[in-house]
Scaffold this motif. Structure first.
Motif, PDB file in Angstrom:
ATOM      1  N   SER A  25       0.813  -1.214   0.000  1.00 49.50           N
ATOM      2  CA  SER A  25       0.000   0.000   0.000  1.00 49.50           C
ATOM      3  C   SER A  25       0.850   1.269   0.000  1.00 49.50           C
ATOM      4  O   SER A  25       0.354   2.359  -0.276  1.00 49.50           O
ATOM      5  CB  SER A  25      -0.935   0.011   1.211  1.00 49.50           C
ATOM      6  OG  SER A  25      -0.202  -0.124   2.420  1.00 49.50           O
ATOM      7  N   SER A  26       2.137   1.141   0.316  1.00 49.77           N
ATOM      8  CA  SER A  26       3.050   2.285   0.273  1.00 49.77           C
ATOM      9  C   SER A  26       4.451   1.771  -0.003  1.00 49.77           C
ATOM     10  O   SER A  26       4.784   0.619   0.323  1.00 49.77           O
ATOM     11  CB  SER A  26       3.021   3.057   1.599  1.00 49.77           C
ATOM     12  OG  SER A  26       3.963   4.120   1.593  1.00 49.77           O
ATOM     13  N   SER A  27       5.270   2.616  -0.570  1.00 52.74           N
ATOM     14  CA  SER A  27       6.660   2.223  -0.824  1.00 52.74           C
ATOM     15  C   SER A  27       7.549   2.453   0.394  1.00 52.74           C
ATOM     16  O   SER A  27       8.701   2.006   0.422  1.00 52.74           O
ATOM     17  CB  SER A  27       7.216   3.021  -2.014  1.00 52.74           C
ATOM     18  OG  SER A  27       7.201   4.416  -1.719  1.00 52.74           O
ATOM     19  N   HIS A  28       7.010   3.145   1.417  1.00 53.69           N
ATOM     20  CA  HIS A  28       7.808   3.461   2.608  1.00 53.69           C
ATOM     21  C   HIS A  28       6.886   3.648   3.809  1.00 53.69           C
ATOM     22  O   HIS A  28       5.822   4.258   3.708  1.00 53.69           O
ATOM     23  CB  HIS A  28       8.624   4.740   2.379  1.00 53.69           C
ATOM     24  CG  HIS A  28       9.505   5.104   3.535  1.00 53.69           C
ATOM     25  ND1 HIS A  28      10.666   4.436   3.828  1.00 53.69           N
ATOM     26  CD2 HIS A  28       9.366   6.074   4.480  1.00 53.69           C
ATOM     27  CE1 HIS A  28      11.222   4.977   4.902  1.00 53.69           C
ATOM     28  NE2 HIS A  28      10.453   5.970   5.313  1.00 53.69           N
ATOM     29  N   TYR A  56      19.741  -8.983   6.884  1.00 50.78           N
ATOM     30  CA  TYR A  56      20.214  -8.296   8.093  1.00 50.78           C
ATOM     31  C   TYR A  56      19.077  -8.122   9.096  1.00 50.78           C
ATOM     32  O   TYR A  56      19.199  -8.470  10.271  1.00 50.78           O
ATOM     33  CB  TYR A  56      20.812  -6.946   7.727  1.00 50.78           C
ATOM     34  CG  TYR A  56      21.282  -6.143   8.915  1.00 50.78           C
ATOM     35  CD1 TYR A  56      22.479  -6.442   9.560  1.00 50.78           C
ATOM     36  CD2 TYR A  56      20.511  -5.089   9.414  1.00 50.78           C
ATOM     37  CE1 TYR A  56      22.912  -5.708  10.664  1.00 50.78           C
ATOM     38  CE2 TYR A  56      20.927  -4.359  10.518  1.00 50.78           C
ATOM     39  CZ  TYR A  56      22.123  -4.666  11.139  1.00 50.78           C
ATOM     40  OH  TYR A  56      22.539  -3.946  12.224  1.00 50.78           O
ATOM     41  N   SER A  57      17.957  -7.606   8.609  1.00 54.51           N
ATOM     42  CA  SER A  57      16.817  -7.353   9.502  1.00 54.51           C
ATOM     43  C   SER A  57      16.252  -8.637  10.089  1.00 54.51           C
ATOM     44  O   SER A  57      15.776  -8.650  11.233  1.00 54.51           O
ATOM     45  CB  SER A  57      15.714  -6.612   8.750  1.00 54.51           C
ATOM     46  OG  SER A  57      16.172  -5.370   8.247  1.00 54.51           O
ATOM     47  N   THR A  92      16.672   0.644   9.080  1.00 50.27           N
ATOM     48  CA  THR A  92      15.839   0.498   7.888  1.00 50.27           C
ATOM     49  C   THR A  92      15.642  -0.978   7.585  1.00 50.27           C
ATOM     50  O   THR A  92      16.610  -1.724   7.397  1.00 50.27           O
ATOM     51  CB  THR A  92      16.469   1.196   6.671  1.00 50.27           C
ATOM     52  OG1 THR A  92      16.603   2.592   6.959  1.00 50.27           O
ATOM     53  CG2 THR A  92      15.585   1.032   5.441  1.00 50.27           C
ATOM     54  N   LEU A  93      14.387  -1.409   7.578  1.00 44.70           N
ATOM     55  CA  LEU A  93      14.034  -2.789   7.265  1.00 44.70           C
ATOM     56  C   LEU A  93      13.440  -2.843   5.858  1.00 44.70           C
ATOM     57  O   LEU A  93      12.694  -1.932   5.464  1.00 44.70           O
ATOM     58  CB  LEU A  93      13.008  -3.342   8.250  1.00 44.70           C
ATOM     59  CG  LEU A  93      13.399  -3.554   9.714  1.00 44.70           C
ATOM     60  CD1 LEU A  93      13.532  -2.233  10.457  1.00 44.70           C
ATOM     61  CD2 LEU A  93      12.379  -4.440  10.403  1.00 44.70           C
ATOM     62  N   THR A 130      10.087  -0.476   2.236  1.00 42.21           N
ATOM     63  CA  THR A 130      11.021  -0.220   3.335  1.00 42.21           C
ATOM     64  C   THR A 130      10.271   0.335   4.542  1.00 42.21           C
ATOM     65  O   THR A 130       9.249   1.008   4.416  1.00 42.21           O
ATOM     66  CB  THR A 130      12.125   0.767   2.925  1.00 42.21           C
ATOM     67  OG1 THR A 130      11.527   2.003   2.516  1.00 42.21           O
ATOM     68  CG2 THR A 130      12.978   0.202   1.810  1.00 42.21           C
ATOM     69  N   ILE A 131      10.820   0.024   5.708  1.00 42.41           N
ATOM     70  CA  ILE A 131      10.286   0.533   6.969  1.00 42.41           C
ATOM     71  C   ILE A 131      11.425   1.226   7.702  1.00 42.41           C
ATOM     72  O   ILE A 131      12.462   0.612   7.972  1.00 42.41           O
ATOM     73  CB  ILE A 131       9.727  -0.595   7.847  1.00 42.41           C
ATOM     74  CG1 ILE A 131       8.631  -1.370   7.121  1.00 42.41           C
ATOM     75  CG2 ILE A 131       9.200  -0.032   9.172  1.00 42.41           C
ATOM     76  CD1 ILE A 131       8.205  -2.635   7.846  1.00 42.41           C
ATOM     77  N   GLN A 132      11.249   2.504   8.003  1.00 41.25           N
ATOM     78  CA  GLN A 132      12.225   3.190   8.852  1.00 41.25           C
ATOM     79  C   GLN A 132      11.760   3.061  10.291  1.00 41.25           C
ATOM     80  O   GLN A 132      10.753   3.646  10.693  1.00 41.25           O
ATOM     81  CB  GLN A 132      12.380   4.662   8.485  1.00 41.25           C
ATOM     82  CG  GLN A 132      13.410   5.366   9.388  1.00 41.25           C
ATOM     83  CD  GLN A 132      13.709   6.777   8.963  1.00 41.25           C
ATOM     84  OE1 GLN A 132      13.916   7.028   7.776  1.00 41.25           O
ATOM     85  NE2 GLN A 132      13.727   7.698   9.907  1.00 41.25           N
TER      86      GLN A 132
END
Length: 292
Positions: free
Chosen positions: A35-38, A80-81, A117-118, A136-138
């Motif tokens: 639903s969102s790029s970030h 990494y995440s 950042t995941l 991505t998730i900040q």
């Protein structure tokens, strides 16, 4: 479906009808989409395993508009995440809102990093194309008061150069500087100091400098002070250290005769009829006695 008989004369004859079912087979013509790029999220440092992160924007939503096997998705985090977080659900049919939970909280240290950042991947699992999408998730880490102030020494011992003070020293005379370190970042990393004991003869400032606070330091009254020093952070965490302050002597007291003396001496005699013993008192010293 309708069927009509047509005669040779061009007229319509008997009719018949039947139902025909047309099945449209799905093809894999839609990609997985988020639903969102970030996205933005927060979590407190040191949160234990199993705690989900909190999204400050919309939740992570993924969908694939295809049907059946063409809409089966696998959800994963970047390598990494995935060491520190886990995603749920890990498989999706069509669409779902995703949850990110802590798996290993050693990374959640505000003093080491303020954000992570995941990357989340959605991959088709049962198609030839294996279409995929990512977002991505900040994740912002919020500071907590998780470090206790620690003095550089458990005891600050007296020494001639550092923690020894002459009696009669003036107010604000420097005694010694103590130091406690708190590894939290502002504002939890600020340390305030306080003295416990010392009979009000000393004070300490925000830098840890101990100074004389009274003109009444008198070695003949008290020669050593044992003081507890406290370091406290804004969250109430504290540490203590012991401070010993020795008061050094100065020559500030004259000798004092113990009493008045009298005696008798006959004329032509070389000694008193009754001996006179003169006694002088010296502060912090043995009495001096003199036979006259």
């Amino acid at each position: 479906m309708l069927s009509v008989e047509v005669t040779s004369l061009g007229t319509f004859g008997a009719t018949a009808n039947d139902t025909v079912t047309v099945t449209i087979q799905d093809i894999n013509d839609n990609y997985p989409t988020f639903s969102s790029s970030h996205y933005e999220a927060t979590i407190q440092e040191n949160m234990p395993a199993g705690i989900p992160i909190t999204f400050t924007t919309q939740p992570v939503h993924v969908e694939d508009l295809d049907q059946g096997d063409n809409a089966k998705l696998s959800l994963t985090l970047d390598s990494y995440s995935s060491t520190y977080f886990e995603i749920a659900p890990s498989t999706v049919q069509g669409s779902a809102n995703l949850l990110i939970r802590v798996k290993d909280n050693t990374i959640l240290d505000y003093e080491q990093r303020h954000s992570i950042t995941l990357t989340v991947w959605a991959n088709e699992t049962s198609t030839r194309e294996r279409n995929s999408a990512s977002t991505t998730i900040q994740l912002n880490i919020t500071n907590q008061n998780d470090n206790i102030p620690n003095f550089t020494a458990s005891e600050y011992s007296a020494s001639v150069r550092e923690a020894s003070v002459q009696e009669g020293s003036s107010v604000s005379t420097s005694v010694i500087t103590v130091k406690a370190i708190d590894y939290d970042l502002p504002n939890f990393g600020f340390v305030s100091y306080a003295l416990r004991g010392g009979d009000g003869m000393f004070s300490i400032d925000s830098s840890g400098l101990v100074t004389v606070a009274s003109y009444q330091l008198d070695r003949e009254t008290k020669s050593v002070y044992y003081i507890s020093v406290e370091a406290t952070d804004p969250g109430g965490l504290k540490d203590t250290a012991q401070l010993t302050v020795n008061i050094t002597d100065v020559n500030d007291n004259p000798p004092v005769f113990r009493r008045d003396y009298d005696g008798y001496l006959k004329e032509n005699e070389t000694s008193f009829s009754k001996p006179i013993i003169v006694s002088v008192s010296l502060p912090n010293a043995s009495s001096l006695r003199k036979l006259v």
